[in-house]
Design a protein around this motif. Structure first.
Motif, PDB file in Angstrom:
ATOM      1  N   VAL A   1      -7.547   3.333  -0.982  1.00  0.00           N
ATOM      2  CA  VAL A   1      -5.962   3.836  -1.087  1.00  0.00           C
ATOM      3  C   VAL A   1      -5.766   4.771   0.075  1.00  0.00           C
ATOM      4  N   GLN A   2      -6.658   5.630   0.440  1.00  0.00           N
ATOM      5  CA  GLN A   2      -6.260   6.638   1.560  1.00  0.00           C
ATOM      6  C   GLN A   2      -6.384   6.108   2.766  1.00  0.00           C
TER       7      GLN A   2
ATOM      8  N   ILE B   1       0.792   4.937  -7.949  1.00  0.00           N
ATOM      9  CA  ILE B   1      -0.133   3.620  -7.706  1.00  0.00           C
ATOM     10  C   ILE B   1      -0.680   3.013  -9.090  1.00  0.00           C
TER      11      ILE B   1
ATOM     12  N   ILE C   1     -12.234   3.291  -4.844  1.00  0.00           N
ATOM     13  CA  ILE C   1     -10.733   3.038  -4.922  1.00  0.00           C
ATOM     14  C   ILE C   1     -10.037   3.990  -4.266  1.00  0.00           C
ATOM     15  N   ASN C   2     -10.286   5.279  -4.468  1.00  0.00           N
ATOM     16  CA  ASN C   2      -9.796   6.468  -3.788  1.00  0.00           C
ATOM     17  C   ASN C   2      -9.643   6.150  -2.423  1.00  0.00           C
TER      18      ASN C   2
ATOM     19  N   LYS D   1      -0.700  -3.301  -2.198  1.00  0.00           N
ATOM     20  CA  LYS D   1      -1.338  -2.712  -1.255  1.00  0.00           C
ATOM     21  C   LYS D   1      -2.702  -3.095  -0.967  1.00  0.00           C
TER      22      LYS D   1
ATOM     23  N   SER E   1       3.710   1.061  -5.477  1.00  0.00           N
ATOM     24  CA  SER E   1       2.503   0.600  -4.856  1.00  0.00           C
ATOM     25  C   SER E   1       1.582   0.254  -5.842  1.00  0.00           C
TER      26      SER E   1
ATOM     27  N   SER F   1     -10.111   7.330 -10.905  1.00  0.00           N
ATOM     28  CA  SER F   1      -9.867   7.536  -9.631  1.00  0.00           C
ATOM     29  C   SER F   1      -8.873   8.557  -9.493  1.00  0.00           C
ATOM     30  N   THR F   2      -8.486   9.398  -8.361  1.00  0.00           N
ATOM     31  CA  THR F   2      -7.672  10.425  -8.442  1.00  0.00           C
ATOM     32  C   THR F   2      -6.501   9.656  -7.394  1.00  0.00           C
ATOM     33  N   THR F   3      -6.185   8.609  -7.521  1.00  0.00           N
ATOM     34  CA  THR F   3      -5.139   7.941  -6.767  1.00  0.00           C
ATOM     35  C   THR F   3      -3.868   8.549  -7.383  1.00  0.00           C
ATOM     36  N   LYS F   4      -2.757   8.581  -6.478  1.00  0.00           N
ATOM     37  CA  LYS F   4      -1.612   9.395  -6.778  1.00  0.00           C
ATOM     38  C   LYS F   4      -0.898   8.446  -8.112  1.00  0.00           C
TER      39      LYS F   4
END
Length: 179
Positions: free
Chosen positions: A145-146, A34, A141-142, A83, A4, A28-31
């Motif tokens: 994505v969520q 990603i 961004i977070n 994504k 992703s 950012s706290t994206t997984k």
């Protein structure tokens, strides 16, 4: 398993805000799975962008891919599988990458510039209010994505933008101007 990623289609230069995008992505706290894919040729300030990238730890550098210039076919494959399209530009004429993202039914995260707001639909678009604020960018961004995007709304947005930039629409506008 398909990875992703967020995609940014832009000349890699200062006015396109790539440095801040990289910084925001790292905040950012994206997984961890990603990634951020930066697609574009070198531009003014490219050296600073690479310096920012090189200053990151290896784990973060592995999450950011800089492709450089690629052909249209390769770009389309990357866009099809992305994504979200990210367009953090500070200075923009028309915002063609954002248009490409919308036309390709992708959620778009873009700077709130007049040129983009002019054509952009209301749904499936998230704005950076302040493109100089990397913390706000990271938060957006977070959020993007969520967020659960409704594919029907994104498809509808795509059709509206395609119609707006259609040859028929252009010809009608040209006729009105020349009459």
């Amino acid at each position: 398993k398909r990875e992703s990623y967020l995609i940014c289609l832009s000349v890699l230069e200062q006015r396109k805000n790539i440095n801040r995008l990289i910084q925001a992505f790292t905040l950012s706290t994206t997984k961890p799975q990603i990634k951020l894919v930066l697609v574009g040729d070198k531009g003014e300030g490219y050296k600073e962008i690479i310096n920012t990238y090189n200053s990151l730890n290896k784990k973060m550098r592995d999450r950011i891919i800089i492709t450089g210039f690629i052909n249209e076919k390769e770009k389309q494959v990357l866009l099809d599988n992305a994504k979200i399209l990210v367009h953090p530009s500070i200075d923009e004429g028309l915002g063609i990458p954002a248009i490409e993202g919308i036309i390709n039914c992708k959620p778009v995260l873009a700077t709130k510039l007049e040129s983009i707001q002019e054509f952009a639909p209301e749904n499936g678009l998230v704005y950076f209010e302040d493109p100089y604020d990397i913390y706000e960018m990271a938060e957006q961004i977070n959020h993007s994505v969520q967020m659960k995007y409704k594919q029907s709304e994104i498809k509808n947005n795509s059709l509206k933008v395609i119609e707006k930039f259609s040859i028929a629409n252009f010809n009608n506008l040209l006729r009105r101007i020349l009459s």
